[in-house]
Each structure stands twice: as C-alpha cells, then as structure tokens.
Design a protein around this motif. Structure first.
Motif, short mmCIF file in Angstrom:
data_model
loop_
_atom_site.label_atom_id
_atom_site.label_comp_id
_atom_site.label_asym_id
_atom_site.label_seq_id
_atom_site.Cartn_x
_atom_site.Cartn_y
_atom_site.Cartn_z
N ASN A 167 0.82 -1.22 0.00
CA ASN A 167 0.00 0.00 0.00
C ASN A 167 0.85 1.27 0.00
O ASN A 167 0.37 2.35 -0.35
N ASN A 168 2.12 1.14 0.37
CA ASN A 168 3.07 2.27 0.35
C ASN A 168 3.14 2.93 -1.02
O ASN A 168 3.39 4.13 -1.14
N PHE A 169 2.95 2.13 -2.06
CA PHE A 169 3.18 2.60 -3.42
C PHE A 169 1.99 3.34 -4.03
O PHE A 169 2.15 4.10 -4.99
N LYS A 170 0.82 3.11 -3.48
CA LYS A 170 -0.39 3.73 -4.04
C LYS A 170 -0.31 5.26 -3.94
O LYS A 170 -0.02 5.81 -2.89
N GLY A 171 -0.59 5.91 -5.07
CA GLY A 171 -0.59 7.37 -5.09
C GLY A 171 0.76 8.00 -5.35
O GLY A 171 0.86 9.21 -5.56
N LYS A 172 1.82 7.19 -5.36
CA LYS A 172 3.15 7.73 -5.66
C LYS A 172 3.26 8.00 -7.16
O LYS A 172 2.49 7.46 -7.96
N THR A 173 4.19 8.81 -7.55
CA THR A 173 4.33 9.15 -8.97
C THR A 173 5.62 8.60 -9.57
O THR A 173 6.65 8.53 -8.89
N ILE A 174 5.53 8.21 -10.83
CA ILE A 174 6.72 7.69 -11.52
C ILE A 174 7.25 8.68 -12.55
O ILE A 174 8.23 8.40 -13.22
N TYR A 175 6.56 9.83 -12.64
CA TYR A 175 6.99 10.83 -13.62
C TYR A 175 6.69 12.23 -13.08
O TYR A 175 5.59 12.50 -12.60
N SER A 176 7.69 13.09 -13.16
CA SER A 176 7.52 14.47 -12.71
C SER A 176 7.06 15.33 -13.88
O SER A 176 7.81 15.54 -14.83
N VAL A 177 5.81 15.77 -13.82
CA VAL A 177 5.26 16.62 -14.88
C VAL A 177 6.00 17.96 -14.91
O VAL A 177 6.27 18.51 -15.97
#
Length: 239
Positions: A167-177
């Motif tokens: 659940n740690n990973f939910k909502g994290k981003t893999i790309y900086s807009v």
C-alpha cells in the motif's frame, strides 16, 4: 527354480516396472498441469489486485470466477522496446527468445482504460522478486503494486508481500510533470517522511526494518521496469 519359472518372474517384473512407470508418468504430468494452472491463476489474481478493481474479487473466490473477472476486465497486449503494440501477439505467446517484447495488461471499465499493469522482476537479498505494478490512466500515478513470489526472510524482507508495504506505493508518482522526467520509486531505510523532503515523498516509500538489501532490490527493479515501460506510457501522457 526351473528356467520356465525364472523367465516368468523376469517377465512379470518387467511388466510391473513398465506399468508403474506409465502410472507415475501420468500422475507427474497431471500434477505438472495442475501446478501450471495454479501458477497462472496466481499471476492473474495479482494483476487484478495491482490494478485495484472497482469491485475487488473476494478472497475466497474460486478459480473459474477469478478467470471470468480477469477476462472481462483485463485486455492483454504485447509491446516492443519502443512502446509499439505488437498486433496479434499475447503475453502467453512470449518465450525467452522475445527479449525485446514485453507483456502489458490494461484494466478497463465500460470500455475505458483505468490502469496499465506490467510485471516487475528483480533480485532481493536471497531470491528473485516477482510482482506487478499498475499505474493510473494518466500513466504517471501508481494505482497499485503486488509482490507475490520471493524467497526473502519471513518477518524481514518477506514483508514485501504484506499489505502495509504494498500500500506504500499507491498514489506515488513515476513521472515528474514539472521537471519532465521519470521519478522511479525509491525504498528508503526507515520512514520516508523522516528521510526526504516533502516534495520527494511523491516517489519515496517507507522501508522494511532490517531488510535494507531487499529494499534496494525493490528500488532497482522499480527503476528498471518503469524505464522499460515508459516507452509505452510516455505516449499516453497528456502533457
């Protein structure tokens, strides 16, 4: 014992060996097929878990029901290293020779793409780690992650299979807009909030106590596969 009796005993022994061999082979083949079916079902369950279904499957849902949900919600695709979809090819058709082809799973509701999932594989402390990562339709935000197969130490690195870690990973981003660059997820040593700045929390997660090397393995596998699949995901971002 005469020659006739000896010959009979020898022939009988051969027949017993042949019959036993055939039976053992049949049982072994049956068990192999069942094992393969169970492994396939486990993989599909994890894909469904990673994409976070609108109506999650029940923990005790039987195999045929799980497969029915999977077939109705997941669209399977294969992409190449440039992110192009390979028409007419499915993940199950991939072999070890297809090193530049990758499976992709699209979760849809009413024909609309809700998430994109892909396998992640890497090396932990003691074993190879297997999981799935899913991103939202924006191709930027993580929707869910699972780690379902490993040989890490129970209570330590083995915690990667627990809900709290996934659940740690939910909502994290893999790309900086803002910066227009990938931000692969990093598993820190300790609590992320105590280690990195507020802005960096978007791509850092809490680590597992006394399992630093397992965390590093997760970090490395995330970076590798997010980079591979970005060839496809980058085409979806509306920026």
């Amino acid at each position: 014992m005469n020659i006739s009796s000896t010959r009979y005993t020898f022939i009988f022994a051969i027949i017993v060996c042949v019959v036993s061999g055939v039976l053992l082979s049949a049982v072994s083949e049956g068990l192999r097929k069942q094992r393969e079916l169970n492994e396939e079902l486990d993989v599909k369950k994890n894909i469904l878990k990673a994409v976070v279904l609108k109506d999650p499957i029940a923990p005790k849902m039987k195999g045929p029901e799980v497969l029915k949900v999977y077939e109705s919600k997941i669209e399977e695709r294969v992409i190449d290293k440039d992110g192009n979809v390979i028409e007419g090819k499915t993940p199950s058709q991939l072999t070890e020779k297809d090193k530049n082809l990758f499976p992709l799973y699209i979760y849809k509701e009413d024909g609309q793409a809700m998430a994109y999932a892909f396998p992640i594989v890497g090396q932990g402390l003691w074993s190879t780690l297997y999981g799935y990562l899913a991103v939202e339709a924006d191709a930027t935000t993580i929707r869910g992650a699972t780690f379902y197969k490993h040989g890490e130490t129970p209570g330590l690195g083995g915690e990667i299979e627990k809900e709290w870690f996934q659940n740690n990973f939910k909502g994290k981003t893999i790309y900086s807009v803002k910066e227009h660059k990938l931000t692969p997820i990093v598993v820190v040593k300790g609590k992320a909030a105590d280690v990195v700045s507020k802005d960096e929390l978007n791509y850092h997660v809490d680590g597992i106590t006394a399992a630093t090397l397992t965390g590093k393995g997760v970090t490395d596998m995330m970076a590798r596969w997010i980079t591979v699949y970005d060839a496809y995901l980058s085409k979806l971002r509306k920026i």
